[in-house]
Scaffold this active site. Structure first.
Site, PDB file in Angstrom:
ATOM      1  N   LYS A   1      18.744  65.564  17.082  1.00  0.00           N
ATOM      2  CA  LYS A   1      18.711  64.476  16.538  1.00  0.00           C
ATOM      3  C   LYS A   1      18.170  64.674  15.213  1.00  0.00           C
ATOM      4  O   LYS A   1      17.233  65.937  14.821  1.00  0.00           O
ATOM      5  CB  LYS A   1      18.344  63.476  17.276  1.00  0.00           C
ATOM      6  CG  LYS A   1      18.417  63.372  18.394  1.00  0.00           C
ATOM      7  CD  LYS A   1      20.078  62.222  17.908  1.00  0.00           C
ATOM      8  CE  LYS A   1      20.514  61.822  19.447  1.00  0.00           C
ATOM      9  NZ  LYS A   1      21.928  61.599  19.870  1.00  0.00           N
TER      10      LYS A   1
ATOM     11  N   HIS B   1      31.916  67.115  25.982  1.00  0.00           N
ATOM     12  CA  HIS B   1      31.360  66.157  25.212  1.00  0.00           C
ATOM     13  C   HIS B   1      32.631  64.729  26.036  1.00  0.00           C
ATOM     14  O   HIS B   1      33.346  65.183  25.519  1.00  0.00           O
ATOM     15  CB  HIS B   1      30.701  65.711  24.759  1.00  0.00           C
ATOM     16  CG  HIS B   1      30.452  64.613  23.925  1.00  0.00           C
ATOM     17  ND1 HIS B   1      30.603  63.369  23.257  1.00  0.00           N
ATOM     18  CD2 HIS B   1      28.638  64.194  23.938  1.00  0.00           C
ATOM     19  CE1 HIS B   1      29.742  62.303  23.524  1.00  0.00           C
ATOM     20  NE2 HIS B   1      28.456  62.699  24.349  1.00  0.00           N
TER      21      HIS B   1
ATOM     22  N   HIS C   1      29.590  64.734  30.140  1.00  0.00           N
ATOM     23  CA  HIS C   1      28.940  63.705  30.268  1.00  0.00           C
ATOM     24  C   HIS C   1      29.432  63.130  31.479  1.00  0.00           C
ATOM     25  O   HIS C   1      30.697  63.033  31.244  1.00  0.00           O
ATOM     26  CB  HIS C   1      29.038  63.228  28.786  1.00  0.00           C
ATOM     27  CG  HIS C   1      28.085  64.099  28.432  1.00  0.00           C
ATOM     28  ND1 HIS C   1      26.852  63.664  27.076  1.00  0.00           N
ATOM     29  CD2 HIS C   1      28.385  65.585  27.516  1.00  0.00           C
ATOM     30  CE1 HIS C   1      26.085  64.860  26.899  1.00  0.00           C
ATOM     31  NE2 HIS C   1      27.344  65.633  26.999  1.00  0.00           N
TER      32      HIS C   1
END
Length: 468
Positions: free
Chosen positions: A165, A284, A317
């Site tokens: 991030k 993902h 995920h």
């Protein structure tokens, strides 16, 4: 046989409560909410018809084929406890309706058209039973859980990850620096965010190069194998494969794909490339909540998870149970087992409608990611067990002393939890004590504990089990 034109009721042809299902049938459990005045048998039969051979009126060409052989059949209907107008309708589809090795075709058939059907107020696909005969037409995950452990030489504990991030806006060089710091601090993996593809501020090739440099440097310093999920998702299949090829040329261990936005066709192509070239594939699930979050309409995530295991991926995920994203514990553990285990018994208390035999298709490692931090570590270790990846994005990069100490804090917390578990301690009861004890000798962990001691995401789950 004389052809009789006209509109017949679906239930006359497609509702067959006495029919026996075959071992080769694909079975589906739909949660059906009929429009007022539509009986459940008609609604269930309509779902079976519209997702297989039926159309709204009888057609002349029905006489040129054997409907009995090819039609879907609604073979059982049960009311949903606690709901006045909802039913679980079970539909069996003959295997011949589906192209071999194509998740795309399976979904186009089963959920392609029927969800817009006017006689239904809402429709949700809750579960699928995929027969071994059909599973055997898929390659499945490129490598699977055991091969991944062997490639990484890491055993007996969950793996640790971190999403870099801020997810958008970093230059490639600064991005690589963050990757290096996290890996050096003790994480196994770092991750491209799902929406990092190839944008003006950071083109994919530059990112791949700097991340590869970062992970080789971290490997040399720590003596552990490291990985960074390089997101190969792109606007075309050709571009996606080009990125995967470059990752392979750099010698990195793993690439990544957004399987729902990228699509099952692209995902299956990438999974085949990854197996042929020794790359692990991290998946993902961006966009999943659009499809799976409403309780009465859409597709449950356990179906999307099964589809991914067929299409191919080594990680996916799967919610955290304790973080910032949706997931009720029993339901989550149900589809976590569907991803990892070879044989899963029907268990309605965990939302599993059918017994599923994967006939040795490799397993997928569930990834817990989203709003988790060091205080969650005991719960995560207990809930997910060893065959999992625990991902702390903000929970690593938000550590007050920086990225590497943030990574150290997570690794120390994890090792402390694994050690405590192996000594027979109860992680659920003693979790906080275990973390506090460990933080006495790890200043990095103590600093992280201080920052996040009050953080909780307290909301009830939207998607819950049906209870009397």
């Amino acid at each position: 046989v004389g052809f009789k034109x006209g509109v017949x009721e679906y239930k006359l042809t497609y509702y067959t409560p006495e029919x026996e299902t075959k071992d080769t049938d694909i079975l589906a459990a739909f949660r059906v909410t009929p429009q007022p005045g539509v009986p459940p048998e008609e609604a269930g039969x309509a779902v079976a018809a519209e997702s297989s051979t039926g159309t709204w009126t009888t057609v002349w060409t029905d006489g040129l084929t054997s409907l009995d052989r090819y039609k879907g059949r609604c073979y059982h209907i049960e009311p949903v406890p606690g709901e006045a107008d909802q039913y679980i309708c079970y539909v069996a589809y003959p295997l011949d309706l589906f192209e071999e090795g194509s998740v795309t075709n399976m979904f186009t058939s089963i959920v392609g058209n029927v969800f817009g059907f006017k006689a239904l107020r809402a429709l949700r696909l809750e579960d699928l039973r995929i027969p071994p005969a059909y599973i055997k037409t898929f390659q499945g995950p490129p490598h699977g859980i055991q091969v991944e452990r062997d490639k990484l030489n890491k055993y007996g504990r969950p793996l640790l990850g971190c999403t870099i991030k801020p997810k958008l806006g970093l230059s490639a060089k600064n991005y690589g620096r963050a990757v290096y710091e996290c890996l050096r601090g003790g994480l196994d993996f770092t991750k491209d965010d799902e929406n990092v593809n190839s944008q003006p501020f950071m083109r994919w090739r530059d990112r791949f190069l700097f991340c590869a440099e970062a992970l080789y440097k971290a490997q040399a310093e720590t003596g552990e194998i490291k990985g960074h999920y390089l997101n190969a998702t792109a606007g075309t299949c050709e571009e996606m494969i080009k990125r995967a090829v470059f990752a392979r040329e750099l010698g990195v261990p793993i690439v990544m794909h957004d399987y729902l936005t990228g699509g099952f066709t692209a995902n299956t192509s990438l999974a085949h490339y990854c197996r042929d070239n020794g790359l692990l594939l991290h998946i993902h699930r961006a966009m999943h909540a659009v499809i799976d979050r409403q309780k009465n309409h859409g597709i449950h995530f356990r179906v999307l998870a099964k589809a991914l295991r067929m299409s191919g991926g080594d990680h996916i995920h799967a919610g955290t149970v304790v973080g910032k994203l949706e997931g009720e514990r029993d339901i989550t553990l149900g589809f976590v087992d569907l991803l990892r285990d070879d044989f899963i018994e029907k268990d309605r208390s965990r939302g599993i409608y059918f017994t599923q035999d994967w006939v040795s298709l490799p397993g997928v490692i569930p990834v817990a990611s989203g709003g988790i931090h060091v205080w969650h570590m005991p719960a995560l270790t207990e809930i997910f067990g060893d065959x999992s990846v625990l991902q702390f994005g903000g929970g690593t990069l938000g550590x007050p002393w920086g990225n590497a100490p943030g990574a150290v804090a997570n690794r120390v917390a994890l090792e402390a939890c694994v050690k405590a578990r192996n000594e027979g301690r109860d992680l659920a009861a003693e979790g906080n004590t275990i973390i506090r004890e460990a933080s006495k000798w790890s200043p990095e962990l103590a600093a992280a504990c201080e920052v996040w001691k009050e953080i909780k995401f307290e909301f009830a789950a939207v998607d819950t089990l049906d209870r009397e």
